[in-house]
Every structure is written in structure tokens, then in C-alpha cells.
Design an enzyme around this catalytic site. Structure first.
Site: not given
Ligand code: TYM
Length: 326
Positions: A111, A193, A196
Site C-alpha cells: 500500500k 489477487k 476492489k
Molecule cells: P478487505 O475489505 O480487503 O476484504 C474483505 C474480506 O475479503 C477477503 N478477500 C478475498 N478473498 C479471496 N480472494 C480475494 N481476491 C479477496 N479479496 C478480499 C479478505 O481476505 C477479507 O476476508 N483488513 C481487512 C478487514 C479487517 C478485518 C478485521 C478482517 C479489518 N479488521 C478483523 C478480519 C478481522 C481487509 O482489508 O479486508
């Protein structure tokens, strides 16, 4: 009863990667456990945003969670910023986390590469807030995609360290990953991957994409010259498409291979596009309904915040006592 916590950042809209990597599992776990599913709005502040759009996007995310079928009675669904204990615990955990640990986080490195003009302190301590999210609820299991593995290992390390210094306080969280689908790849660059924030929008399917857009993106998905629907690392594009198919059709990748044995990519891709469109149809219908009912949305997040706060207060009381705050 086991406690489950997970969340997604409310930027833009949910992707097929979010859905397959995380939310399908959230839904499956709600039957048997106490689940908390948060919209982690504070985490999104690490990226510059327009306040008006952000607010809309937060509310839209809640509607998207519900449209994915997450039950707001069984689960605690809430905005992170509504439960002040997240920020409070974040500070305390900051003080038991090392700069060195945070500098090793690959997401921070990535990032700060892609947002060179805004490498803020929040981006650096992002995983500490994530640890606070998880530890606040004495979480046992965290269903996420593969990309969150390193953050979860850190959350666990922080919990172990805190417990060692101050005495048993936090449950140690385990990661919950799907065997298939923990990492959905970009449709355009299958070595990356699905994300968004990908500049190449054709690589990412958003759950709210129109049917035409989905059909177009699927048609353009990168494959290879083998013309054989086989699930193997040497064919990353087609492997990813088989993964998506198997998760939406609820079958194994091998069953997909068998079904398309001797058939070319054309037939497979057009069936898959159809499958994605049909799988998302009920989601979109429900989403529209929820979006027309803002009072209902409000009642859900208020109720969620109240339920989450009750648990969070208990942990914070213990934490403060353990560290000797008057
Ligand atoms: P975020 O918002 O990027 O994504 C949300 C969830 O989707 C999963 N994910 C994917 N899984 C498979 N293939 C992909 N291409 C893919 N893109 C996203 C992510 O692994 C996630 O589970 N830091 C986290 C948010 C967060 C969080 C937490 C998660 C904040 N606090 C506490 C679990 C527990 C994030 O940015 O997810």
C-alpha cells in the site's frame, strides 16, 4: 459457544473475491456460532476519500452484507466506528506492538508503494486496529481470505504477548480459510489477487455490476492456449475460473473438470458467466429492497452496535484492570 469475528472495508463495493473468500464462510458459520460481522469504516480512513461518497458507501455495504444473506438476528452486524472500544483497545495494543513487526507487513509495503503521496501513520498501524477488532470479542475464529494471513498471525502474537505480560486476558484467534477459493485472482492478471482497487476494472467482478458488465468481463477473462478445462497451477487463468465456478455451483473443482472434459473454453466461459449472473440475481434484488428501506438499515446497525458494545465493554474493563489503569 465459539465466537467468530470478521469484517470488510467499505470502499467501493464488494467483489466476487470478498464474497467467495470471506462472506460465503461467514454465512456458513452463522448457524452454529456467535458471529460478529463488522463494516470496518475506521480502517478505510487510511485511504483518502470524499466524505459524502464514503458515507453512502458505508450504508451501501450494510445493505450488501444483508443482501448476501447474513442474518441480522443471529449475527451482530455493526459499524466499527460505533463501538468506541475498537479505538481504545487499538491504542493499548499499539503499546505492545513493535515497529519492526509492522514494517514486515507485506500489505503495508504494497500500500505504501501504491499510495506514495499518503503513507500515513494509520496505514502503518492498520494491523493493530485489526488485532483490536478481533481481540475485543474474545474471538476464536476469523474467516478471511488468504491475503489476511499475516495480519492474523500478528493479532495472535499481540494477544500472546499481552497475556504473557499482564496475565490471561485474550482468547487466541485462529484463522479460518477455505480449502478452495481463499484467493480469487484477477480475471485479467491471474497472478494477482482480485481487488476492489485494481485500476484494471475488467479484472474484478463487483457484486453490483450489471449483468451486461459481468458477461463482458467474463468473456474477456484471460485464459491460455491449451483449450482444456483443467485445474492446475500451470493454467492460472482457467484454474481461477474453475475455482469461481466450483464455489458458486457448490461442487468440487474436479467435478467442474469432468463436466467440461473435451469441451472448449468458449462453452465453459459462457456457462460460468451465466452462473455468476444467476448467482447474483437474488443478491441484487435484495440489495435494492434494503436500499429503499433506510429506516430498517438504521435499526440494524443500531442494534448491532448495542450488542457489540456490551461484549466489548467487558473485555475493556478487564484489560484496564490488568494493565493498572485507575
Ligand atoms: P478487505 O475489505 O480487503 O476484504 C474483505 C474480506 O475479503 C477477503 N478477500 C478475498 N478473498 C479471496 N480472494 C480475494 N481476491 C479477496 N479479496 C478480499 C479478505 O481476505 C477479507 O476476508 N483488513 C481487512 C478487514 C479487517 C478485518 C478485521 C478482517 C479489518 N479488521 C478483523 C478480519 C478481522 C481487509 O482489508 O479486508
Amino acid at each position: 459457544e465459539k465466537v467468530i469475528f470478521s469484517g470488510a472495508q467499505p470502499t467501493g463495493s464488494l467483489t466476487l473475491g470478498n464474497y467467495i473468500g470471506a462472506i460465503q464462510n461467514w454465512k456458513a458459520l452463522e448457524q452454529d456460532y456467535q458471529c460478529l460481522y463488522s463494516i470496518v469504516d475506521l480502517h478505510s480512513l487510511t485511504i483518502r476519500h470524499d466524505p459524502k461518497d464514503f458515507r453512502k458507501s458505508c450504508l451501501s455495504f450494510l445493505a450488501q452484507y444483508l443482501a448476501c444473506g447474513l442474518d441480522p438476528e443471529k449475527n451482530i452486524i455493526f459499524f466499527q466506528s460505533h463501538v468506541i472500544q475498537h479505538a481504545e483497545l487499538n491504542w493499548i495494543l499499539n503499546c505492545v506492538t513493535y515497529m519492526g513487526e509492522l514494517s514486515r507487513m507485506t500489505q503495508f509495503k504494497e500500500k505504501s508503494e501504491s499510495h506514495k503521496d499518503n503513507i500515513n501513520a494509520g496505514l502503518f498501524t492498520y494491523p493493530v486496529l485489526q488485532a483490536a477488532d478481533i481481540l475485543l470479542y474474545q474471538t476464536d475464529l476469523v474467516p478471511v481470505g488468504e491475503d489476511q494471513r499475516q495480519h492474523l498471525e500478528l493479532a495472535r502474537d499481540i494477544a500472546i504477548r499481552f497475556n504473557n505480560i499482564y496475565g490471561e486476558t485474550f482468547a487466541l484467534p485462529d484463522i479460518h480459510l477455505s480449502k478452495v477459493g481463499a484467493r480469487i485472482m484477477s480475471l485479467q492478471e491471474p497472478e494477482k489477487k482480485m481487488s476492489k482497487s485494481d485500476e484494471n476494472v475488467n479484472g474484478t467482478i463487483f457484486l453490483l455490476d450489471s449483468n451486461d458488465v459481468i458477461l463482458k468481463k467474463m468473456k474477456r477473462a484471460v485464459t491460455d492456449n491449451e483449450n482444456s478445462v483443467t485445474y492446475r497451477d500451470e493454467q492460472p487463468g482457467i484454474k481461477n475460473l474453475i475455482t469461481i465456478y466450483s464455489k458458486l455451483a457448490n461442487c468440487s473443482p474436479q467435478e467442474v473438470e469432468e463436466k467440461y472434459q473435451g469441451k472448449g473454453y468458449g462453452a465453459f466461459k459462457s456457462d460460468l458467466a451465466e452462473l455468476v449472473v444467476e448467482s447474483l440475481r437474488p443478491f441484487k434484488e435484495k440489495y435494492d429492497e434494503y436500499m429503499q428501506n433506510p429506516d430498517y438499515i438504521t435499526s440494524i446497525y443500531k442494534q448491532g452496535a448495542a450488542r457489540a458494545t456490551e461484549i466489548a465493554e467487558k473485555t475493556m474493563k478487564d484489560v484496564k484492570k490488568k494493565i493498572g489503569l485507575v
